[in-house]
Write an enzyme that holds these catalytic residues in place. Structure first.
Site, PDB file in Angstrom:
ATOM      1  N   ARG A   1     -34.690 -14.844  19.008  1.00 42.97           N
ATOM      2  CA  ARG A   1     -34.621 -13.879  17.891  1.00 42.97           C
ATOM      3  C   ARG A   1     -34.035 -12.531  18.306  1.00 42.97           C
ATOM      4  NH1 ARG A   1     -39.736 -16.064  16.244  1.00 42.97           N
ATOM      5  NH2 ARG A   1     -39.346 -17.621  14.642  1.00 42.97           N
TER       6      ARG A   1
ATOM      7  N   LYS B   1     -19.688  -6.648  15.022  1.00 40.83           N
ATOM      8  CA  LYS B   1     -19.430  -7.909  14.302  1.00 40.83           C
ATOM      9  C   LYS B   1     -19.411  -9.024  15.336  1.00 40.83           C
ATOM     10  CE  LYS B   1     -16.762  -6.650  10.215  1.00 40.83           C
ATOM     11  NZ  LYS B   1     -15.453  -6.786   9.542  1.00 40.83           N
TER      12      LYS B   1
ATOM     13  N   GLU C   1      -3.242  -4.561  16.851  1.00 37.65           N
ATOM     14  CA  GLU C   1      -4.474  -3.920  16.356  1.00 37.65           C
ATOM     15  C   GLU C   1      -4.469  -2.419  16.655  1.00 37.65           C
ATOM     16  OE1 GLU C   1      -6.855  -5.290  14.499  1.00 37.65           O
ATOM     17  OE2 GLU C   1      -7.196  -7.382  15.076  1.00 37.65           O
TER      18      GLU C   1
ATOM     19  N   LYS D   1     -12.359   3.666  15.317  1.00 37.19           N
ATOM     20  CA  LYS D   1     -13.261   2.580  14.899  1.00 37.19           C
ATOM     21  C   LYS D   1     -14.708   3.072  14.887  1.00 37.19           C
ATOM     22  CE  LYS D   1     -14.499  -2.118  14.876  1.00 37.19           C
ATOM     23  NZ  LYS D   1     -14.205  -3.492  15.129  1.00 37.19           N
TER      24      LYS D   1
ATOM     25  N   GLU E   1     -19.992  -2.894   6.381  1.00 36.03           N
ATOM     26  CA  GLU E   1     -18.789  -3.117   5.571  1.00 36.03           C
ATOM     27  C   GLU E   1     -19.084  -3.207   4.071  1.00 36.03           C
ATOM     28  OE1 GLU E   1     -15.663  -5.557   7.434  1.00 36.03           O
ATOM     29  OE2 GLU E   1     -15.338  -6.407   5.456  1.00 36.03           O
TER      30      GLU E   1
ATOM     31  N   ARG F   1     -15.366   0.506   5.888  1.00 39.85           N
ATOM     32  CA  ARG F   1     -15.061  -0.371   7.039  1.00 39.85           C
ATOM     33  C   ARG F   1     -14.023  -1.434   6.678  1.00 39.85           C
ATOM     34  NH1 ARG F   1     -19.046  -2.860  11.739  1.00 39.85           N
ATOM     35  NH2 ARG F   1     -17.385  -4.002  12.804  1.00 39.85           N
TER      36      ARG F   1
ATOM     37  N   ASN G   1      -9.581  -4.042   7.870  1.00 38.35           N
ATOM     38  CA  ASN G   1      -8.984  -5.360   7.612  1.00 38.35           C
ATOM     39  C   ASN G   1      -7.513  -5.257   7.205  1.00 38.35           C
ATOM     40  OD1 ASN G   1     -11.454  -6.599   8.094  1.00 38.35           O
ATOM     41  ND2 ASN G   1     -12.134  -6.151   6.012  1.00 38.35           N
TER      42      ASN G   1
ATOM     43  N   HIS H   1      -5.213  -8.151   7.695  1.00 36.52           N
ATOM     44  CA  HIS H   1      -6.013  -9.343   7.997  1.00 36.52           C
ATOM     45  C   HIS H   1      -6.013 -10.378   6.881  1.00 36.52           C
ATOM     46  CE1 HIS H   1      -7.249  -6.885  11.325  1.00 36.52           C
ATOM     47  NE2 HIS H   1      -8.038  -7.818  11.802  1.00 36.52           N
TER      48      HIS H   1
ATOM     49  N   HIS I   1      -5.032 -13.727   8.313  1.00 39.97           N
ATOM     50  CA  HIS I   1      -5.947 -14.875   8.400  1.00 39.97           C
ATOM     51  C   HIS I   1      -5.356 -16.122   7.742  1.00 39.97           C
ATOM     52  CE1 HIS I   1      -9.980 -12.618   9.283  1.00 39.97           C
ATOM     53  NE2 HIS I   1      -9.240 -12.799  10.347  1.00 39.97           N
TER      54      HIS I   1
ATOM     55  N   HIS J   1      -4.118 -13.793  17.222  1.00 36.79           N
ATOM     56  CA  HIS J   1      -4.729 -12.978  16.168  1.00 36.79           C
ATOM     57  C   HIS J   1      -3.954 -11.666  15.915  1.00 36.79           C
ATOM     58  CE1 HIS J   1      -7.805 -11.337  13.589  1.00 36.79           C
ATOM     59  NE2 HIS J   1      -7.899 -10.268  14.364  1.00 36.79           N
TER      60      HIS J   1
END
Ligand code: NAD
Ligand code: GLY
Length: 377
Positions: free
Chosen positions: A130, A152, A194, A236, A246, A250, A254, A257, A261, A275
């Site tokens: 946990r 993330k 990026e 960032k 987000e 935030r 993207n 992206h 993606h 990527h």
């Protein structure tokens, strides 16, 4: 802090997230003094370093030696390199290896590698027992400027990329620029995609600096690399501090992206398209869509396109395209993105370089028309 002869000054940034705040430390040659930075944060003197088969031969030994010299009980696990490791099978294998090692809730996991290792280990840390503490030691340009910061974590599923995961912040991000010396040039270029993103989102001055210094960054100039990583991490960290989960600003991160993606999905998240390469093409498409919809000037779109092209990144899809690609198929990928709300695709567009915004008001016909152009040119 120890600064050995091959170690530059250590730059420090704070990610302000209340009780989950942490430092990003950045310099060149930090890895072999890793324990100096890591030990003060440990809840018990036990760590498991998780890395991959490409990183281990170059960077595992100096870190392990530093940890052991500091009397830290350090074990390492080396996983297969590559995006395929970011899935349920490897997650299970990793967690079961950790349980076999009888880790405790005070044992710290250290992710030594690129975004794949960082995302996978971060997610394992979030859910094993946990939650156990974890530290990011990013070794790719992409992970130093993006994936190691902001919490993330996650894995891919057969339904898409990063669809399973958790927001789970590291206790420290230790960025050693010297690790980039062993990174293949193509991976540096991909990470650069990026870096440019931060200039495009909110810092036109940084974009101009990149136009002048991008080549030095790619070619390995240490000062230029430190400035690029530091500026990116600052941008960032500020965004993450405002919107950790987000729900607003935030999402600007993207940029590129949504298109990226879709392209990665069509190329099977494979070596055909990395990527950051997908993000670069996606950013060009986002600026193209911005100028087609009257939000930004043709001049800014051309500047973005030219910079990516000059630096050696693809700006179109002809090189990766397969004969069965259609605009409809790419749009379908976009509408499966986890940022879709009420069936509407959220795009990050721009009013100018350094002035990005989020909108769901772009018609599918407009996007479809633009993709058709990319497929036929
Ligand atoms: P990666 O981790 O696969 O690393 C790229 C390649 O470089 C791999 O083959 C790796 O083994 C190798 N490598 C890493 N460091 C090296 C070094 N110093 N020397 C030699 N080889 C080295 O990929 P990446 O580009 O770092 O990250 C991509 C991943 O990050 C994707 O899964 C993407 O979804 C994820 N990502 C996550 C976030 C986030 O916020 N969590 C943000 C952006 C991207
Ligand atoms: N890479 C996007 C984010 O961290 O939000």
């Amino acid at each position: 802090m120890n600064t050995g002869s091959n170690t530059t000054n250590v730059e420090k940034l704070r990610v302000e997230l209340g009780e989950r705040s942490y430092d990003i430390l950045l310099g060149s040659g930090l890895l072999s003094h890793g324990a100096d930075y890591i030990k003060p944060l440990l809840q018990s003197p036990r760590v498991v370093v998780i890395t991959d088969t490409n990183v281990a031969p170059h960077h595992l030994a100096p870190l392990m030696a530093s940890l052991k010299n500091a009397n830290i009980d350090a074990t390492s696990l080396t996983l297969p390199a590559g995006e395929e490791s970011k899935g349920f099978a490897m997650l299970q294998e990793l967690i079961e290896s950790l349980l076999e090692l009888k880790i405790e809730r005070t044992t710290t996991l250290i992710a030594l590698g690129g975004g794949v290792i960082g995302d996978l280990v971060g997610f394992a840390a979030a859910i094993t027992l946990r939650g156990v503490p974890f530290i990011q030691i990013p070794t790719t340009l992409l992970s130093q400027v993006d994936s190691s910061v902001g919490g993330k974590t996650g894995i891919n599923s057969r339904f898409g990329k990063n669809l399973v995961g958790a927001f789970y912040q590291p206790r420290l991000v230790l960025g050693d620029i010297a690790t980039l010396d062993t990174l293949p040039r193509r991976e540096i270029l991909s990470g650069y995609g990026e870096v440019v993103k931060y200039g495009l989102i909110s810092d036109a001055g940084f974009f101009d600096w990149l136009v002048a210094n991008g080549r030095a960054i790619i070619d390995g100039n240490v000062e230029a690399r430190i400035k690029a990583v530091l500026t990116s991490c600052k941008a960032k960290a500020e965004i993450v501090a405002k919107d950790e989960r987000e729900s607003g600003v935030r999402a600007l991160l993207n940029l590129g992206h949504t298109f990226g993606h879709a392209l990665e999905s069509e190329t099977g998240y494979s070596d055909k398209l990395l990527h950051g390469e997908a993000v670069a093409i996606g950013s060009v498409m986002a600026f193209d869509l911005s100028q087609r919809t009257g939000h930004c000037s043709m001049d800014d779109f051309q500047k973005v396109r030219n910079h990516f092209k000059d630096i050696g990144l693809a700006v179109g899809i002809s090189e990766i395209m397969q004969s069965d690609w259609t605009a409809k198929r790419l749009l379908e990928h976009m509408s499966r993105d986890k940022k879709v709300k009420d069936g509407k695709i959220a795009f990050v567009l721009a009013r100018a370089i350094g002035d990005a915004f989020i909108t769901s008001d772009i018609s599918n016909e407009t996007v479809n028309g633009m993709i058709e152009d990319y497929l036929t040119n």
